[in-house]
Structures are given as C-alpha cells and as structure tokens.
Design a protein around this motif. Sequence first.
Motif: not given
Length: 230
Positions: A215-224
């Motif tokens: 579960l990766v945080t995508v900076r300024g966007t959300g999660y992937r």
Amino acid sequence: MSGAILVVEDEAAIQELIAVNLEHAGHRVLRAASVPQAEEHVRAALPDLVLLDWMLPGTSGVAYARQLRAAERTRDIPIIMLTARAAEQEKILALESGADDYVTKPFSPRELIARIKAVLRRRAPQLTDDAVEVAGLRLDPTAHRVTGNGHPLEMGPTEFRLLHWFITHPERVYSRSQLLDQVWGDHVFVEERTVDVHIRRLRQALEATGHDKLLVTVRGTGYRFCRELP
Ligand code: CA
C-alpha cells in the motif's frame, strides 16, 4: 454476494419476481417503475448495478442507459437490460446504449442471477464472494478472513472493506474522495482525513507479514495498491 441493485421495471408482477429472487440471493433491492423513480433512487445513493427494462412508460430503458453513461457520477454503474426483443438489431442497440449485458424475457431467475454475478465479477469484483490473493496476501470475503503467507491478520470491518477494494483494484491510484465514494459509499459525509486514519490502521494490520509495503502513498494524489512487493 451482496450489492444494492436498482430494478427498473413497470410490470409489477415481474418486478416482484425479480426483487424476491435477488433478495434471496443476498442483494439489497431498490425498486422503480419508471425512469423518474429510478432517478430519485440514484440521486439518493448510487446502486451497485441497474437492472433496466427496455420498455418503460415515458423515457425508455435504452434512453436512460445512455443518460447514466453520459453523466460523470453514474458513468461506471454496471447496467443489465431486460428486453422482450430478441432481434439481433435490438441486442446491438442495447449494448451500444452502454449496457454491460442484456437478458431476454422470459428468463429464469437463476439465469438472471448468474448474469448479474458475471457482470459484477467483471465490473465490481469487490462485491463478489470470490477469495482474492495478491503477493501472498489473501482475502476471503465468505469467511471474512485475511491471511499473509498463511498467517491470520486481524483488522476491523472498515480496514477489511478498504483492503477488499484495493486488492481487487491493484496498480491504480485512488484519491481520498474516490476511496470515500467507493468504500464508504457516495453521499456519505465523512472527512477525507478519516481515510488516512483507516489506511494507517490497515498498514498496521498488514505489518506482521510485511504486506503493508503493498500500500503505497502517492504524494499529493492518494494511494495505490501494488501487485508485487518491492
Ligand atoms: Ca416493461
């Protein structure tokens, strides 16, 4: 299998037959006898699938399917058309209007439920009872159980739903507001910060087997959610 199904059918006996069978199969059923009634339901909350009769008084089912596909909020709702028309041209028209599938009347309730399940499996896999596994992380909706490399992982119901969404929609980035719509339900007034709280809890639950790294945080966007561990 769960999921709220909006049945748009003006013939009361057919509507009743469909509703009873869908409820028996574990669905929540919303009923409408016309397009304006269907619109009222959809305004209140998005159903998980629309079962749409072709011949309705006033606006036809085909016209309503087009309308649902044209609006951003409703564009992704799976649609199955009910039609008395078996002619090739009509089938093509049903699919061209944006329907995912069509069922020709008269149909058996068993066939209808099988078609619904097939469409949901394709379009909304998080609503089916199928167990899913990614990189050794396995989620079983029937048993309501998550295991990492065979070890049981404990988590709350919201984290479970969140993980079910992610694991059936890997490699895509979702914003907090998209996750709220998809996991909490649209028109639910929850602060976006709440998403972060549950993401944190979900990661904690997955830490024991190292699956939190999926579960990766995508900076300024959300999660992937990734298919493979880094
Ligand atoms: Ca009809």
